[in-house]
Design a protein around this motif. Structure first.
Motif, PDB file in Angstrom:
ATOM      1  N   THR A   1     -46.032  77.224 -36.976  1.00  0.00           N
ATOM      2  CA  THR A   1     -45.735  77.347 -38.402  1.00  0.00           C
ATOM      3  C   THR A   1     -46.246  76.174 -39.214  1.00  0.00           C
ATOM      4  O   THR A   1     -46.109  76.157 -40.414  1.00  0.00           O
ATOM      5  CB  THR A   1     -44.220  77.452 -38.593  1.00  0.00           C
ATOM      6  N   GLY A   2     -46.856  75.208 -38.562  1.00  0.00           N
ATOM      7  CA  GLY A   2     -47.352  74.065 -39.311  1.00  0.00           C
ATOM      8  C   GLY A   2     -46.341  72.950 -39.399  1.00  0.00           C
ATOM      9  O   GLY A   2     -46.653  71.841 -39.789  1.00  0.00           O
ATOM     10  N   ASN A   3     -45.115  73.228 -38.979  1.00  0.00           N
ATOM     11  CA  ASN A   3     -44.080  72.206 -38.996  1.00  0.00           C
ATOM     12  C   ASN A   3     -44.177  71.410 -37.690  1.00  0.00           C
ATOM     13  O   ASN A   3     -43.331  71.506 -36.817  1.00  0.00           O
ATOM     14  CB  ASN A   3     -42.717  72.901 -39.134  1.00  0.00           C
ATOM     15  N   ILE A   4     -45.258  70.643 -37.589  1.00  0.00           N
ATOM     16  CA  ILE A   4     -45.561  70.038 -36.296  1.00  0.00           C
ATOM     17  C   ILE A   4     -44.676  68.820 -36.070  1.00  0.00           C
ATOM     18  O   ILE A   4     -44.715  67.852 -36.831  1.00  0.00           O
ATOM     19  CB  ILE A   4     -47.050  69.635 -36.239  1.00  0.00           C
ATOM     20  N   GLN A   5     -43.856  68.875 -35.038  1.00  0.00           N
ATOM     21  CA  GLN A   5     -42.997  67.745 -34.727  1.00  0.00           C
ATOM     22  C   GLN A   5     -43.405  67.081 -33.433  1.00  0.00           C
ATOM     23  O   GLN A   5     -42.998  65.970 -33.168  1.00  0.00           O
ATOM     24  CB  GLN A   5     -41.547  68.228 -34.583  1.00  0.00           C
ATOM     25  N   SER A   6     -44.159  67.806 -32.608  1.00  0.00           N
ATOM     26  CA  SER A   6     -44.440  67.264 -31.283  1.00  0.00           C
ATOM     27  C   SER A   6     -45.931  67.073 -31.109  1.00  0.00           C
ATOM     28  O   SER A   6     -46.734  67.701 -31.779  1.00  0.00           O
ATOM     29  CB  SER A   6     -43.922  68.207 -30.213  1.00  0.00           C
ATOM     30  N   ASP A   7     -46.261  66.224 -30.184  1.00  0.00           N
ATOM     31  CA  ASP A   7     -47.645  65.829 -29.971  1.00  0.00           C
ATOM     32  C   ASP A   7     -48.025  66.250 -28.559  1.00  0.00           C
ATOM     33  O   ASP A   7     -47.271  66.028 -27.616  1.00  0.00           O
ATOM     34  CB  ASP A   7     -47.706  64.314 -30.141  1.00  0.00           C
ATOM     35  N   ALA A   8     -49.183  66.880 -28.435  1.00  0.00           N
ATOM     36  CA  ALA A   8     -49.551  67.424 -27.125  1.00  0.00           C
ATOM     37  C   ALA A   8     -50.180  66.382 -26.214  1.00  0.00           C
ATOM     38  O   ALA A   8     -50.235  66.575 -25.008  1.00  0.00           O
ATOM     39  CB  ALA A   8     -50.511  68.586 -27.301  1.00  0.00           C
ATOM     40  N   LEU A   9     -50.653  65.269 -26.774  1.00  0.00           N
ATOM     41  CA  LEU A   9     -51.396  64.315 -25.944  1.00  0.00           C
ATOM     42  C   LEU A   9     -50.574  63.713 -24.809  1.00  0.00           C
ATOM     43  O   LEU A   9     -51.042  63.672 -23.675  1.00  0.00           O
ATOM     44  CB  LEU A   9     -51.993  63.211 -26.823  1.00  0.00           C
ATOM     45  N   PRO A  10     -49.302  63.278 -25.073  1.00  0.00           N
ATOM     46  CA  PRO A  10     -48.540  62.721 -23.951  1.00  0.00           C
ATOM     47  C   PRO A  10     -48.404  63.691 -22.786  1.00  0.00           C
ATOM     48  O   PRO A  10     -48.376  63.263 -21.631  1.00  0.00           O
ATOM     49  CB  PRO A  10     -47.184  62.410 -24.568  1.00  0.00           C
ATOM     50  N   GLN A  11     -48.347  64.997 -23.090  1.00  0.00           N
ATOM     51  CA  GLN A  11     -48.237  65.947 -21.977  1.00  0.00           C
ATOM     52  C   GLN A  11     -49.489  65.920 -21.126  1.00  0.00           C
ATOM     53  O   GLN A  11     -49.419  65.985 -19.892  1.00  0.00           O
ATOM     54  CB  GLN A  11     -48.001  67.342 -22.521  1.00  0.00           C
ATOM     55  N   ALA A  12     -50.649  65.792 -21.794  1.00  0.00           N
ATOM     56  CA  ALA A  12     -51.894  65.685 -21.025  1.00  0.00           C
ATOM     57  C   ALA A  12     -51.893  64.411 -20.192  1.00  0.00           C
ATOM     58  O   ALA A  12     -52.297  64.408 -19.025  1.00  0.00           O
ATOM     59  CB  ALA A  12     -53.090  65.692 -21.969  1.00  0.00           C
ATOM     60  N   LEU A  13     -51.393  63.315 -20.808  1.00  0.00           N
ATOM     61  CA  LEU A  13     -51.332  62.055 -20.064  1.00  0.00           C
ATOM     62  C   LEU A  13     -50.437  62.206 -18.847  1.00  0.00           C
ATOM     63  O   LEU A  13     -50.773  61.779 -17.738  1.00  0.00           O
ATOM     64  CB  LEU A  13     -50.785  60.935 -20.951  1.00  0.00           C
ATOM     65  N   ILE A  14     -49.259  62.840 -19.057  1.00  0.00           N
ATOM     66  CA  ILE A  14     -48.311  62.967 -17.953  1.00  0.00           C
ATOM     67  C   ILE A  14     -48.902  63.822 -16.848  1.00  0.00           C
ATOM     68  O   ILE A  14     -48.742  63.517 -15.661  1.00  0.00           O
ATOM     69  CB  ILE A  14     -46.995  63.583 -18.454  1.00  0.00           C
ATOM     70  N   LEU A  15     -49.612  64.866 -17.252  1.00  0.00           N
ATOM     71  CA  LEU A  15     -50.218  65.743 -16.245  1.00  0.00           C
ATOM     72  C   LEU A  15     -51.136  64.929 -15.336  1.00  0.00           C
ATOM     73  O   LEU A  15     -51.065  65.012 -14.105  1.00  0.00           O
ATOM     74  CB  LEU A  15     -51.004  66.837 -16.948  1.00  0.00           C
ATOM     75  N   THR A  16     -51.983  64.089 -15.965  1.00  0.00           N
ATOM     76  CA  THR A  16     -52.880  63.240 -15.178  1.00  0.00           C
ATOM     77  C   THR A  16     -52.073  62.266 -14.331  1.00  0.00           C
ATOM     78  O   THR A  16     -52.340  62.091 -13.134  1.00  0.00           O
ATOM     79  CB  THR A  16     -53.806  62.457 -16.124  1.00  0.00           C
ATOM     80  N   ALA A  17     -51.059  61.649 -14.967  1.00  0.00           N
ATOM     81  CA  ALA A  17     -50.277  60.643 -14.235  1.00  0.00           C
ATOM     82  C   ALA A  17     -49.547  61.277 -13.066  1.00  0.00           C
ATOM     83  O   ALA A  17     -49.430  60.677 -11.995  1.00  0.00           O
ATOM     84  CB  ALA A  17     -49.300  59.970 -15.184  1.00  0.00           C
TER      85      ALA A  17
END
Lengths: 111, 496
Positions: free
Chosen positions: A60-76
């Protein structure tokens, strides 16, 4: 929700650090696993959580969360999984070579 | 367009070379030759990149996958990183030459050369990447390949040393992840250029200090700086010679690179605080490393402790922080890599000729009478470690002390100068014990051992850089000037 995450991260860190400081070689490896989980939760909270907001980018455009940390965690997670497997393999070799599970008795280089 | 992507090649060539080398695991000679060819090609490309970057004075930036800077991962070849890449790939090439002439059974291990190339990939990647998280991934690659290479060592205690290193490095990686998390929470980016820009604008966000501390701890563990040094002598003494020569010379420079980037790019506002710490830790490291090296009974352990004190000198250079001092630190870094890898290879050569395979002074004492060529090389290497002309060690120490006097730090210079006399003491004592003492009656020198080609190459570099040091010094000076102005780096990466 934030307070629960904070407590969970803190508790995991505490247990993990306590375990890594133990003399039993297997327990200290378990400490590493717990520390890795604590850090993954911490990374998640560094961007993906905002209170009760779920950890994804809303449409809806009401962006509260950021997807990058999830990518970082996946790698970690992948790296720490490989690391854990490798630690266990090395513990296996060390415990058969030195016939012990006490860190202090693994001291062949001490001269 | 093409030259932009050439900056990827020093990372990609060893990586692809390692994959192809894996397919050749049944044919030892072919695999070794292939690995040498791979690293030589990669070295030539990086030398070409270095001349290009140095001539133009502008970094080569490649945005991987075409995603522009803050979103994608960028690889940045600025003078500092490309110089470090050339240095590490040269030392890795000599390491492969040494491994090819080595009598150790570990070099016959089918994974040896692929892992060696992966180690080179990881190191090159950490130097070239412009993204903090990517740096973590490459650092992890170094840790795992270095650990495996040590764990398979001929030394029975290799696994123990490898486990120690691995355990400490995993915790260091956790530190780095926490640091990355803190910086991301505070500034919302992991691209080093953008991070530097945002931190320069607003340098008092709550988690910034925690991030700085954790990153510093990480790099200090990687470089074995004084309070985090305890794993290093064990690890470097137990690794196979070809590997320990890499670990103790170029792989420890990862932390140096990180600290240089921290003080000159990322945290310029907090640089005086970091530099204050580094000078103190450097002085402690110089003294502690020298005294410990005096007290050891094993040539390889002595050299590992000597790395501790030489890293201390480099930290002091970074800590003074003037462009000249940074240039001196860079010259010191490059010169130390050549000296230390040559010395460790010579120690390994002695161990391979001794009656039992060990570099302990009891075993190798007096062995040198039959090995005059190794004696000459070891003598030149010792002079270089102590900083006596006509070697490159002299140039690095002269430049460092001069920059210290220019920066008005005469007391520190005197203190460190006194401590560096100890270097002469322990290296000459080792030389005496090995080449002058009479061997014990029952000891025999083995007829064949490792080949001396690789140490000859490295000592050749030591003398060449000592006699014609202008090239490296000028390069380092330009790099020091470049690092003094972080705006250039930020503009080049973010294309403003």
């Amino acid at each position: 929700m934030e307070i629960i995450t904070a407590f969970a991260v803190g508790l995991l860190f505490a247990i993990g650090i306590f375990q890594t400081l133990r003399r039993n070689i297997l327990r200290s490896a378990i400490g590493l696993v717990l520390l890795a989980s604590a850090i993954n939760l911490f990374l998640l909270s560094s961007g993906a959580y905002n209170g009760i907001e779920p950890a994804y980018v809303s449409e809806t455009g009401n962006i509260q969360s950021d997807a990058l940390p999830q990518a970082l965690i996946l790698t970690a997670i992948v790296i720490s999984m490989g690391g854990t497997a490798f630690v266990l393999a090395m513990i296996n070799i060390i415990s058969t070579r030195y016939k012990t599970r006490d860190m202090d008795e693994v001291n062949g280089l001490k001269n | 367009m093409l030259t932009e992507h050439m900056i990827l090649t020093p990372v990609l060539i060893p990586l692809i070379g390692a994959m192809i080398a894996l397919l050749m695991r049944r044919t030892y000679r072919l695999q070794a030759g292939w690995s040498l060819a791979t690293i030589l090609v990669s070295l030539m490309v990086s030398i070409w990149l270095l001349t290009k970057v140095w001539r133009s004075g502008q970094p080569i930036v490649s945005q991987v996958g075409g995603w522009t800077a803050p979103f994608g991962i960028s690889l940045v070849g600025d003078p500092l990183s490309v110089l470090f890449v050339v240095m590490s790939q040269f030392v890795f090439a000599t390491g492969i030459v040494y491994a090819m002439g080595s009598k150790d059974s570990v070099v016959r291990y089918p994974m040896f050369f692929p892992l060696f190339l992966i180690l080179a990939t990881g190191l090159t990647g950490t130097f070239l990447t412009g993204d903090l998280f990517n740096m973590y991934v490459f650092a992890e690659l170094i840790v795992i390949s270095g650990t495996v290479l040590t764990a398979v060592s001929d030394d029975w205690h290799g696994t123990e040393a490898a486990y120690k290193y691995y355990y400490i490095s995993l915790i260091a990686s956790f530190f780095m992840l926490i640091g990355i998390g803190c910086l991301y929470a505070a500034y919302g980016t992991l691209n080093m250029a953008q991070l530097a820009e945002r931190i320069a604008i607003e340098n008092n966000r709550p988690l910034l200090l925690a991030g700085i501390t954790f990153l510093m701890a990480t790099f200090m563990v990687k470089s074995a700086v004084f309070p985090f040094h305890f794993w290093q002598p064990d690890f470097h003494a137990a690794a196979p010679t070809a590997v320990s020569a890499m670990l103790s010379s170029v792989v420890v420079k990862l932390g140096i690179y990180g600290l240089l980037r921290m003080t000159t790019l990322l945290f310029v506002g907090h640089a005086p605080m970091i530099r204050g710490f580094l000078v103190v830790l450097g002085v402690i490291g110089v003294a502690f490393g020298s005294f410990s090296a005096v007290g050891t009974h094993n040539a390889k352990r002595m050299l590992a402790y000597s790395t501790l004190s030489q890293i201390g000198f480099i930290l002091i250079g970074i800590g003074w922080g003037t462009p000249l001092a940074v240039a001196a630190a860079i010259v010191f870094t490059v010169n130390h890599s050549f000296i230390k890898s040559a010395m460790l290879m010579l120690a390994g050569y002695l161990a391979s000729r001794a009656s039992i395979k060990s570099a302990s002074f009891e075993v190798v004492s007096g062995i040198g009478k039959a090995l005059p060529l190794a004696g000459i090389l070891f003598f030149i290497g010792s002079l270089a470690l102590a900083g006596i002309p006509p070697t490159n060690g002299f140039i690095s120490k002269l430049l460092l002390f001069r920059s210290g006097i220019d920066a008005g730090q005469v007391e520190t210079v005197l203190l460190v100068g006194l401590a560096s006399v100890l270097t002469l003491f322990y290296s000459m004592r080792a030389f005496q014990r090995i080449w002058w003492h009479n061997p014990p009656a029952d000891s025999k020198v083995k007829p064949g051992g490792d080949r001396l080609l690789a140490p000859i190459l490295l000592i050749g570099m030591v003398v060449v850089l000592g006699l014609w040091g202008d090239l490296l010094v000028n390069l380092a000076r330009d790099t020091g000037q470049w690092l003094d102005n972080p705006a250039g780096y930020i503009q080049a990466v973010l294309r403003r």
